[in-house]
Write a protein that holds these residues in place. Structure first.
Motif, PDB file in Angstrom:
ATOM      1  N   GLU A   1       0.890  -1.246   0.271  1.00 37.55           N
ATOM      2  CA  GLU A   1      -0.063   0.122   0.057  1.00 37.55           C
ATOM      3  C   GLU A   1       0.721   0.918   0.529  1.00 37.55           C
ATOM      4  O   GLU A   1       0.541   2.227  -0.599  1.00 37.55           O
ATOM      5  CB  GLU A   1      -1.054  -0.338   1.346  1.00 37.55           C
ATOM      6  CG  GLU A   1      -2.448  -0.973   0.977  1.00 37.55           C
ATOM      7  CD  GLU A   1      -2.286  -1.389   2.616  1.00 37.55           C
ATOM      8  OE1 GLU A   1      -3.903  -1.916   2.666  1.00 37.55           O
ATOM      9  OE2 GLU A   1      -2.236  -0.819   3.781  1.00 37.55           O
TER      10      GLU A   1
ATOM     11  N   LYS B   1       2.040   2.353  -3.177  1.00 38.32           N
ATOM     12  CA  LYS B   1       1.224   2.813  -4.266  1.00 38.32           C
ATOM     13  C   LYS B   1       0.886   3.915  -4.080  1.00 38.32           C
ATOM     14  O   LYS B   1       0.523   4.941  -4.634  1.00 38.32           O
ATOM     15  CB  LYS B   1      -0.623   2.392  -3.864  1.00 38.32           C
ATOM     16  CG  LYS B   1       0.383   0.322  -5.139  1.00 38.32           C
ATOM     17  CD  LYS B   1      -1.282   0.195  -4.813  1.00 38.32           C
ATOM     18  CE  LYS B   1      -1.722  -1.136  -3.511  1.00 38.32           C
ATOM     19  NZ  LYS B   1      -2.554  -1.858  -3.545  1.00 38.32           N
TER      20      LYS B   1
ATOM     21  N   THR C   1     -10.435   5.943 -14.858  1.00 34.39           N
ATOM     22  CA  THR C   1      -9.840   6.584 -13.626  1.00 34.39           C
ATOM     23  C   THR C   1     -10.448   5.315 -12.671  1.00 34.39           C
ATOM     24  O   THR C   1      -9.240   5.218 -12.271  1.00 34.39           O
ATOM     25  CB  THR C   1     -10.374   7.807 -13.405  1.00 34.39           C
ATOM     26  OG1 THR C   1     -11.602   7.719 -12.481  1.00 34.39           O
ATOM     27  CG2 THR C   1     -10.247   9.317 -14.753  1.00 34.39           C
ATOM     28  N   HIS C   2     -11.185   5.065 -12.692  1.00 39.08           N
ATOM     29  CA  HIS C   2     -11.666   3.862 -11.518  1.00 39.08           C
ATOM     30  C   HIS C   2     -12.163   2.214 -12.103  1.00 39.08           C
ATOM     31  O   HIS C   2     -13.143   2.653 -12.917  1.00 39.08           O
ATOM     32  CB  HIS C   2     -12.541   4.655 -10.500  1.00 39.08           C
ATOM     33  CG  HIS C   2     -11.672   5.720  -9.355  1.00 39.08           C
ATOM     34  ND1 HIS C   2     -11.629   7.024 -10.028  1.00 39.08           N
ATOM     35  CD2 HIS C   2     -10.982   5.482  -8.121  1.00 39.08           C
ATOM     36  CE1 HIS C   2     -10.432   7.617  -9.030  1.00 39.08           C
ATOM     37  NE2 HIS C   2     -10.531   6.711  -7.824  1.00 39.08           N
TER      38      HIS C   2
ATOM     39  N   THR D   1      -7.576  -1.846  -6.575  1.00 35.83           N
ATOM     40  CA  THR D   1      -6.600  -1.673  -5.839  1.00 35.83           C
ATOM     41  C   THR D   1      -5.097  -1.921  -7.047  1.00 35.83           C
ATOM     42  O   THR D   1      -5.573  -2.574  -8.500  1.00 35.83           O
ATOM     43  CB  THR D   1      -5.565  -1.686  -5.249  1.00 35.83           C
ATOM     44  OG1 THR D   1      -5.083  -3.000  -5.078  1.00 35.83           O
ATOM     45  CG2 THR D   1      -6.500  -0.936  -3.762  1.00 35.83           C
ATOM     46  N   LYS D   2      -4.137  -1.410  -7.349  1.00 31.12           N
ATOM     47  CA  LYS D   2      -3.815  -0.945  -8.833  1.00 31.12           C
ATOM     48  C   LYS D   2      -3.218  -2.626  -8.507  1.00 31.12           C
ATOM     49  O   LYS D   2      -2.623  -3.089  -9.866  1.00 31.12           O
ATOM     50  CB  LYS D   2      -2.504  -0.331  -8.926  1.00 31.12           C
ATOM     51  CG  LYS D   2      -2.824   1.331  -9.123  1.00 31.12           C
ATOM     52  CD  LYS D   2      -1.771   2.349  -9.536  1.00 31.12           C
ATOM     53  CE  LYS D   2      -2.651   4.129  -9.897  1.00 31.12           C
ATOM     54  NZ  LYS D   2      -1.482   4.931 -10.752  1.00 31.12           N
ATOM     55  N   ASP D   3      -2.628  -3.310  -7.340  1.00 34.94           N
ATOM     56  CA  ASP D   3      -2.267  -4.896  -7.205  1.00 34.94           C
ATOM     57  C   ASP D   3      -3.868  -5.615  -8.251  1.00 34.94           C
ATOM     58  O   ASP D   3      -2.863  -6.843  -8.261  1.00 34.94           O
ATOM     59  CB  ASP D   3      -1.525  -4.745  -6.376  1.00 34.94           C
ATOM     60  CG  ASP D   3      -2.706  -5.090  -4.819  1.00 34.94           C
ATOM     61  OD1 ASP D   3      -3.149  -3.906  -5.680  1.00 34.94           O
ATOM     62  OD2 ASP D   3      -2.306  -5.060  -3.577  1.00 34.94           O
ATOM     63  N   GLU D   4      -4.536  -4.754  -7.972  1.00 35.87           N
ATOM     64  CA  GLU D   4      -5.580  -5.853  -8.538  1.00 35.87           C
ATOM     65  C   GLU D   4      -6.319  -6.630 -10.014  1.00 35.87           C
ATOM     66  O   GLU D   4      -6.848  -6.752 -10.027  1.00 35.87           O
ATOM     67  CB  GLU D   4      -7.340  -5.566  -7.403  1.00 35.87           C
ATOM     68  CG  GLU D   4      -6.516  -5.665  -6.100  1.00 35.87           C
ATOM     69  CD  GLU D   4      -8.106  -5.664  -5.630  1.00 35.87           C
ATOM     70  OE1 GLU D   4      -8.456  -6.016  -4.744  1.00 35.87           O
ATOM     71  OE2 GLU D   4      -8.550  -4.262  -5.414  1.00 35.87           O
ATOM     72  N   TYR D   5      -5.155  -4.781 -10.745  1.00 31.59           N
ATOM     73  CA  TYR D   5      -5.447  -5.452 -12.235  1.00 31.59           C
ATOM     74  C   TYR D   5      -4.067  -4.982 -13.050  1.00 31.59           C
ATOM     75  O   TYR D   5      -3.734  -4.273 -12.469  1.00 31.59           O
ATOM     76  CB  TYR D   5      -6.834  -4.851 -13.152  1.00 31.59           C
ATOM     77  CG  TYR D   5      -6.460  -3.499 -12.360  1.00 31.59           C
ATOM     78  CD1 TYR D   5      -6.093  -2.257 -13.369  1.00 31.59           C
ATOM     79  CD2 TYR D   5      -6.800  -2.788 -10.954  1.00 31.59           C
ATOM     80  CE1 TYR D   5      -5.290  -0.811 -13.052  1.00 31.59           C
ATOM     81  CE2 TYR D   5      -6.621  -1.236 -10.794  1.00 31.59           C
ATOM     82  CZ  TYR D   5      -5.913  -0.185 -12.241  1.00 31.59           C
ATOM     83  OH  TYR D   5      -6.318   1.138 -11.086  1.00 31.59           O
ATOM     84  N   LYS D   6      -3.923  -5.186 -14.159  1.00 29.09           N
ATOM     85  CA  LYS D   6      -3.126  -5.622 -15.578  1.00 29.09           C
ATOM     86  C   LYS D   6      -4.024  -4.884 -16.791  1.00 29.09           C
ATOM     87  O   LYS D   6      -4.963  -5.110 -16.346  1.00 29.09           O
ATOM     88  CB  LYS D   6      -2.647  -6.259 -15.601  1.00 29.09           C
ATOM     89  CG  LYS D   6      -1.489  -7.054 -14.276  1.00 29.09           C
ATOM     90  CD  LYS D   6      -0.495  -7.931 -14.367  1.00 29.09           C
ATOM     91  CE  LYS D   6       0.118  -9.146 -13.346  1.00 29.09           C
ATOM     92  NZ  LYS D   6       1.164  -9.670 -13.742  1.00 29.09           N
ATOM     93  N   ILE D   7      -3.211  -4.064 -16.809  1.00 28.75           N
ATOM     94  CA  ILE D   7      -4.236  -2.899 -18.651  1.00 28.75           C
ATOM     95  C   ILE D   7      -2.972  -3.649 -19.599  1.00 28.75           C
ATOM     96  O   ILE D   7      -1.306  -2.966 -19.612  1.00 28.75           O
ATOM     97  CB  ILE D   7      -4.000  -2.139 -18.165  1.00 28.75           C
ATOM     98  CG1 ILE D   7      -4.822  -1.248 -16.923  1.00 28.75           C
ATOM     99  CG2 ILE D   7      -3.795  -0.848 -19.058  1.00 28.75           C
ATOM    100  CD1 ILE D   7      -5.101   0.305 -16.713  1.00 28.75           C
TER     101      ILE D   7
ATOM    102  N   VAL E   1      -7.873  -5.633 -20.061  1.00 22.44           N
ATOM    103  CA  VAL E   1      -7.977  -4.825 -18.265  1.00 22.44           C
ATOM    104  C   VAL E   1      -8.303  -6.409 -18.027  1.00 22.44           C
ATOM    105  O   VAL E   1      -8.754  -7.510 -17.866  1.00 22.44           O
ATOM    106  CB  VAL E   1      -9.046  -4.709 -17.334  1.00 22.44           C
ATOM    107  CG1 VAL E   1      -8.494  -4.380 -16.160  1.00 22.44           C
ATOM    108  CG2 VAL E   1      -9.007  -2.685 -18.174  1.00 22.44           C
TER     109      VAL E   1
END
Length: 730
Positions: free
Chosen positions: A80, A83, A493-494, A503-509, A519
């Motif tokens: 956390e 991030k 944005t979200h 959170t950013k560790d819950e997805y990859k783009i 995603v």
């Protein structure tokens, strides 16, 4: 000249309270980890605060205060903190600090700590390493500091050596030899008593102390230097709150600060949280004291205080409660503070019932829980306490009239919400009340909210401006099998899943076709394809998720294979055509197929099927016939694929058939409005193209009925298209 050995903690710790407790009486020079307990501060008693550092009743440092703000530092995990560009700390099963650090722009600065037999033997920082050796009595005798090599300097080590000599009257002399970074040697010696330095041998200076009633020093002069040779500290104890007396004055150590600090029984507390209520000349402030739950209001307006016009103030009101509130009489609403923070989620608040004296009682899970003390006597914006309900007599009439049976949520029925106050809402379907939603979250713009029922996310726009006691229909934002997307000024944005922002560790783009993302939802093991941007659009959209994890991006040059870890490299896979089907070989093995390859459109992403299985649906990155669309909507996607010259006559024929079947113009408009909304939520491009193809007389009637943000996005995109034509030179 060595300053007084006083460790000032700059970070907080969490976890079990079982930590190395230094014995300064026998080992006054022993190192202590940067984050520690009251023992390392060399204090005793029920300490609540030392200056701006606040401790719980177990002696754990939990808050830092500065200039009217309080921080729970080290509240984050390492992930956390990365991030958030913040700090973190890690502890072992004994509660000892083993690592702390902070991130700035993704770069980590850290310190790690190693122990043997409860003695700190090693500290590693980003730039150097300290190793410690001890004698049989557990006293430090040697310190080695190794400076890590960098671009400007090679690795280098220095040392410190300690020897001990008992003197009369319990005094301990400590001699130190230290090698400096330049290689020179410094020697100095101090006398200690009861763990405190009392005499500097080198300066021939005797320390001066003043102690409070608990035996802790509050003043220390440790040098002849008049300006920098002394230190004062304000220590407040939990017992001070047995009979507290409050007033406000500036901090005497900060000559330029206009802030008034609370004083508890004549001692300054630098660890309060300041909040301002109201505006302009009517604004006032309150101080919240964590751990002891005090709300204290100075008898002065905020502008006078912040302008430095007030040098002392008394306490106008003091509330010893966890929660407080104020009324907004004009807005028929109220605002609650919980532990000094303005409450944002009121979804657990139920209906109001009343005490016999008329005070409202907020129910939680149909049980009386919170009393809004003196609610109807309170002035506008006047802070009042929220008291816990403890069995006070209730008005029997109010408890009967406020008992309402609830019905189960039905996805097929419209959802209605009524605002009972600024922060209390009732949900219903067909005049029947529903239970409180699974969640009610205020979105980042702090105006809109999403509520969850079943597998649906509902969007409530301008939730605080809803008419009072008037049920208002709210649209769903994401249905079952979809995630909610939030766009702000055209940018995505979200991502929200049942009210929780991912959170950013819950997805990859991964970028697919221009303006499109794939995603990969790492925790859910699902994928979705979304518009990276929606020009001119600020709002919300539901995006269908897929269990397919392998995709092909088809272009005129061939195809690329996209997986949850990104595009596969060319040396990992090969593909070939067989009977019109693309076969994908991964590491030499036939793994996936894409049927009807030659007839598929370029610049699209298609879900791959396992060998021998039917092909999965195409993913929308342009024109699409995804199974997530209704059959009615699919028809218009297919119609658009024919081209505008063929599609527009079909529209005209369809409208004539509607009229021949007896449909009114209003019914026809509503039908096309529903089609537009479905296409728009599925894919912005599909919604835009639909509006471009629908007959002009219909589009003119539809536009005023479309949500303002959608209308703005369509018009912005239209202007962009016009610019393209204007830029063409003949």
């Amino acid at each position: 000249m060595r300053e007084l050995y006083t460790v000032v903690c700059c970070l907080l710790f969490f976890g079990a309270f079982a930590q190395y407790q230094p014995d300064f009486n026998k080992a006054p020079e022993n190192p202590v980890a940067d984050m520690h307990t009251l023992d390392a501060e060399h204090v005793k008693g029920d300490v609540y605060a030392i200056d701006g550092q606040i401790y719980d009743k177990q002696g754990k440092h939990v808050w830092n205060g500065h200039s009217g703000k309080i921080y729970e530092v080290c509240a984050y995990t390492k992930q956390e903190a990365k991030k958030l560009n913040s700090s973190y700390c890690l502890r072992d099963n004994k509660g000892r600090l083993v690592e702390k650090g902070y991130f700035k722009d993704g770069v980590l600065s850290f310190s790690s700590y190693t122990y043997i037999n409860d003695l700190l033997i090693r500290i590693e920082h980003s730039s150097n390493i300290q190793n410690f050796e001890y004698d049989a009595k557990g006293r430090i005798i040697k310190e080695i500091i190794t400076y890590k090599a960098s671009k400007d300097r090679p690795e280098k080590s220095t040392y410190g050596k300690y020897t001990y000599q008992p003197l009369d009257d319990g005094v301990l002399k400590v001699n130190t030899e230290r090698q400096n970074y330049d290689g020179s040697i410094s020697n100095y010696a101090y006398h200690y008593k009861n763990g405190l330095p009392i005499y500097s041998v080198d300066d021939d200076y005797e320390y001066e102390y003043k102690f409070d009633d608990k035996g802790n020093w509050v003043y220390n002069r440790f040098s002849k230097n008049e300006k920098f040779g002394k230190k004062e500290r304000s220590i407040i104890y939990y017992s001070d709150f047995d009979n507290p007396k409050f007033h406000f004055e500036p901090d005497p150590s900060i000559t330029s600060s206009p802030i008034l600090f609370p004083y508890v029984n004549g001692k300054i507390l630098r660890g309060s949280k300041i909040e301002v209520i109201g505006k302009n000349d009517q604004a006032y402030m309150f101080h919240y004291l964590p751990e002891v739950n005090y709300y204290i209001i100075p008898d002065a307006k905020a502008l006078s205080i912040l302008g430095g016009k007030v040098t002392k103030a008394n306490a106008q009101a003091v509330y010893n409660t966890q929660m407080a509130y104020y009324r907004n009489i004009a807005g028929k609403s109220y605002v609650v503070y919980d532990e000094g923070e303005k409450l944002k989620d009121y979804s657990h608040f139920g209906k109001w019932i009343y005490l016999e004296n008329g005070d409202p009682v907020i129910t939680v899970n149909n049980k009386p829980t919170y009393i809004l003390n003196d609610y109807y006597q309170a002035k506008d914006k006047e802070l009042k306490p929220v008291l816990p309900y403890n069995g006070e007599p209730l008005d029997k009439k109010s408890t009967k009239t406020n008992t309402v049976d609830v019905v189960e949520f039905q996805p097929s029925l419209p959802l209605l919400v009524a605002r009972k106050s600024n922060n209390t809402f009732e949900f219903s379907q067909k005049d029947k009340n529903l239970a409180i939603p699974a969640y009610l979250k205020i979105l980042p713009n702090e105006k809109d909210a999403v509520a969850g029922y079943g597998n649906y996310d509902y969007l409530i726009r301008n939730i605080y401006e809803l008419p009072v006691d008037v049920p208002t229909e709210v649209p769903f934002a994401a249905k079952e099998g979809e995630l909610l997307l939030v766009y702000d000024q055209g940018k995505l944005t979200h991502f929200y899943n049942f009210g929780k922002a991912l959170t950013k560790d819950e997805y990859k783009i991964y970028t697919t076709s221009p303006g499109k993302w794939m995603v990969y939802l790492t925790q859910l093991n699902l994928t979705m394809h979304v518009d990276k941007e929606r020009p001119g659009y600020s709002g919300y959209a539901g995006s269908p998720v897929s269990q397919n994890l392998y995709f092909a991006y088809k272009t005129a040059k061939g195809l690329s294979v996209l997986t949850p870890t990104g595009y596969l490299k060319n040396n990992i896979y090969k593909w070939s055509l067989k009977n019109g089907t693309a076969q994908i070989f991964i590491n030499g093995k036939l793994s996936y197929e894409l049927a009807n390859y030659s007839n598929l459109k370029n610049e699209n992403v298609y879900a791959l099927s396992l060998t021998g299985q039917s092909q999965s649906s195409m993913v929308s990155t342009g024109s699409s016939t995804s199974s997530s669309l209704s059959e009615k909507a699919k028809k218009y996607v297919e119609m658009r694929a024919l081209g505008s010259y063929k599609a527009r006559p079909l529209f005209a024929k369809e409208i004539e058939s509607f009229k021949a079947a007896g449909k009114s113009q209003e019914q026809i408009d509503q039908y096309y409005l529903e089609i537009f909304n479905e296409l728009y939520h599925y894919d912005f491009e599909e919604g835009f193209e639909f509006m471009m193809l629908v007959p002009t007389d219909i589009s003119k009637k539809l536009l005023p009925k479309i949500d303002a943000d959608k209308r703005s996005a369509i018009r912005t995109r239209s202007r962009e298209e016009l610019k393209k034509y204007k830029s063409v030179k003949y």
